[in-house]
Design a protein around this motif. Structure first.
Motif, mmCIF file in Angstrom:
data_model
loop_
_atom_site.group_PDB
_atom_site.id
_atom_site.type_symbol
_atom_site.label_atom_id
_atom_site.label_comp_id
_atom_site.label_asym_id
_atom_site.label_seq_id
_atom_site.Cartn_x
_atom_site.Cartn_y
_atom_site.Cartn_z
ATOM 1 N N TYR A 195 0.823 -1.214 0.000
ATOM 2 C CA TYR A 195 0.000 0.000 0.000
ATOM 3 C C TYR A 195 0.854 1.260 0.000
ATOM 4 O O TYR A 195 0.531 2.244 -0.665
ATOM 5 C CB TYR A 195 -0.921 -0.036 1.216
ATOM 6 C CG TYR A 195 -1.735 1.222 1.427
ATOM 7 C CD1 TYR A 195 -2.740 1.571 0.530
ATOM 8 C CD2 TYR A 195 -1.508 2.042 2.521
ATOM 9 C CE1 TYR A 195 -3.506 2.723 0.717
ATOM 10 C CE2 TYR A 195 -2.255 3.193 2.729
ATOM 11 C CZ TYR A 195 -3.249 3.527 1.823
ATOM 12 O OH TYR A 195 -3.988 4.662 2.015
ATOM 13 N N GLU A 218 -6.455 6.903 -2.047
ATOM 14 C CA GLU A 218 -7.073 5.579 -1.919
ATOM 15 C C GLU A 218 -6.886 5.054 -0.497
ATOM 16 O O GLU A 218 -5.763 4.922 -0.015
ATOM 17 C CB GLU A 218 -6.439 4.612 -2.926
ATOM 18 C CG GLU A 218 -7.070 3.239 -2.966
ATOM 19 C CD GLU A 218 -6.437 2.347 -4.025
ATOM 20 O OE1 GLU A 218 -7.180 1.635 -4.720
ATOM 21 O OE2 GLU A 218 -5.190 2.383 -4.166
ATOM 22 N N ALA A 219 -7.969 4.751 0.186
ATOM 23 C CA ALA A 219 -7.887 4.181 1.528
ATOM 24 C C ALA A 219 -7.337 2.763 1.463
ATOM 25 O O ALA A 219 -7.444 2.085 0.432
ATOM 26 C CB ALA A 219 -9.271 4.178 2.179
ATOM 27 N N GLU A 220 -6.750 2.312 2.571
ATOM 28 C CA GLU A 220 -6.092 1.006 2.569
ATOM 29 C C GLU A 220 -7.078 -0.123 2.273
ATOM 30 O O GLU A 220 -6.758 -1.057 1.530
ATOM 31 C CB GLU A 220 -5.398 0.779 3.915
ATOM 32 C CG GLU A 220 -4.439 -0.376 3.904
ATOM 33 C CD GLU A 220 -3.482 -0.366 5.084
ATOM 34 O OE1 GLU A 220 -2.809 -1.392 5.290
ATOM 35 O OE2 GLU A 220 -3.418 0.654 5.795
ATOM 36 N N HIS A 221 -8.297 -0.044 2.843
ATOM 37 C CA HIS A 221 -9.266 -1.113 2.567
ATOM 38 C C HIS A 221 -9.725 -1.086 1.112
ATOM 39 O O HIS A 221 -10.016 -2.131 0.521
ATOM 40 C CB HIS A 221 -10.454 -1.029 3.527
ATOM 41 C CG HIS A 221 -11.291 0.187 3.366
ATOM 42 N ND1 HIS A 221 -11.011 1.373 4.009
ATOM 43 C CD2 HIS A 221 -12.423 0.425 2.623
ATOM 44 C CE1 HIS A 221 -11.911 2.275 3.690
ATOM 45 N NE2 HIS A 221 -12.768 1.743 2.842
ATOM 46 N N ASP A 222 -9.764 0.108 0.509
ATOM 47 C CA ASP A 222 -10.106 0.196 -0.922
ATOM 48 C C ASP A 222 -8.976 -0.356 -1.794
ATOM 49 O O ASP A 222 -9.225 -0.951 -2.849
ATOM 50 C CB ASP A 222 -10.397 1.650 -1.301
ATOM 51 C CG ASP A 222 -11.677 2.177 -0.662
ATOM 52 O OD1 ASP A 222 -12.587 1.362 -0.434
ATOM 53 O OD2 ASP A 222 -11.744 3.384 -0.386
#
Length: 324
Positions: A183, A191-195
């Motif tokens: 990541y 961009e979020a980590e879960h995305d």
């Protein structure tokens, strides 16, 4: 190391993962003793060895309990094989302990001599399993860029590191590579980590569909990528990957050679990161590096199918002199 030994090492010892020509000029750093997390070289310098050798000395260097146990066993029975229905007491004791730790019920253990052999064995078992269930066309193995899975022909081919491939002229093998979970460098702006994890899972699914899910046997992955940069995956990465693999009837193989035996806070890294493997490979921490030993812990689903097929053939035609 005295000067004569140093010269001999420079002149005669072909080292692993080393530039041979540089070694001929510079020679080795020679370690002569170790205790706990420190090692001492031949000039008396002490070092904190943060990597535990090659990720393996998880109980420290020169553990006296392990040395005493080896001494007792070698004086009683130094070696005996496990081919053709043979066994020995230490093997049975080890298998009992490993199955008790396994992250699935009714596990079986196949013992080998190294992590490379363990990963080779997982791939062969995946192929054997698919053929036994009438799906011999499912042969491709998904690995990941940056992965390290060993130095045998299959282990090197599975490794997504360019120097493991260059100039070796490896034979064509049915291996395809997915993205690494990094990541910090590979996440998109904003961009979020879960995305990011969701995107990687979608990219994996696109790769599977492009190759044909009917041609893919398994995916192999380290819970935390070691030699490729110590890459810790996003928390939801493996559950999302696992869902894709299950959708397309693809096995999950966990390479626990580095992460196994407490390295991530659980017995196995797959438990820490939500991976539910069909098989997992172990080595290094299995003996704290004190002896070369490894194994594959196999789920009951895989074992039952493989055992039925081997019974039809008459024997399971795989194993190593030092298996157990």
């Amino acid at each position: 190391m005295n000067n004569e030994s140093r010269v001999l090492d420079m002149a005669r010892h072909f080292h692993s993962q080393t530039d041979p020509r540089l070694h001929e000029d510079h020679g080795p750093l020679t370690i002569v003793a170790g205790e706990g997390a420190t090692v001492t070289d031949d000039a008396g310098n002490r070092y904190i060895e943060g990597m535990g050798g090659l990720w393996c000395a998880s109980l420290g260097f020169s553990d006296s309990r392990l040395a005493d146990a080896a001494d007792r066993q070698m004086r009683k029975l130094a070696v005996y094989h496990t081919f053709n229905h043979r066994s020995n007491e230490p093997t049975v004791e080890l298998v009992e302990q490993l199955t008790a730790l396994a992250p699935f019920d009714n596990a079986r253990v196949f013992l080998v001599g190294s992590g490379s052999e363990a990963n080779d064995t997982m791939v062969k078992l995946a192929w054997y399993y698919q053929a036994a269930r009438g799906r011999p066309e499912k042969r491709k193995i998904i690995s990941r860029f940056g992965a390290f899975h060993g130095s045998t022909i299959m282990g090197a081919a599975l490794s997504g590191l360019p120097h493991m491939h260059k100039s070796f002229n490896l034979p064509p093998l049915p291996i395809i590579f997915a993205a690494r979970p990094f990541y910090y460098l590979d996440g998109l702006p904003g961009e979020a980590e879960h995305d990011y994890a969701t995107r990687l899972a979608k990219e994996l699914e696109a790769l599977i569909l492009a190759e044909g899910p009917e041609t893919i046997a398994a995916m192999i992955a380290e819970p935390i990528m070691g030699a490729g940069g110590v890459l810790v995956p996003p928390e939801n990465y493996f559950p999302k990957v696992q869902a894709v693999l299950r959708k397309y009837d693809i096995l999950m193989l966990s390479d626990e050679v580095v992460c196994g035996f407490g390295r991530t806070g659980n017995w196995f890294g797959s438990q820490t990161f939500g991976m539910e493997p069909d098989m997992l490979s172990v080595a290094k921490g299995l003996s704290s590096g004190h002896l070369p030993i490894g194994g594959v812990i196999i789920s009951d689903k895989i074992y039952q199918c493989v055992a039925d097929e081997a019974h039809k053939v008459g024997v399971f035609g795989h194993g190593f002199t030092y298996s157990g």
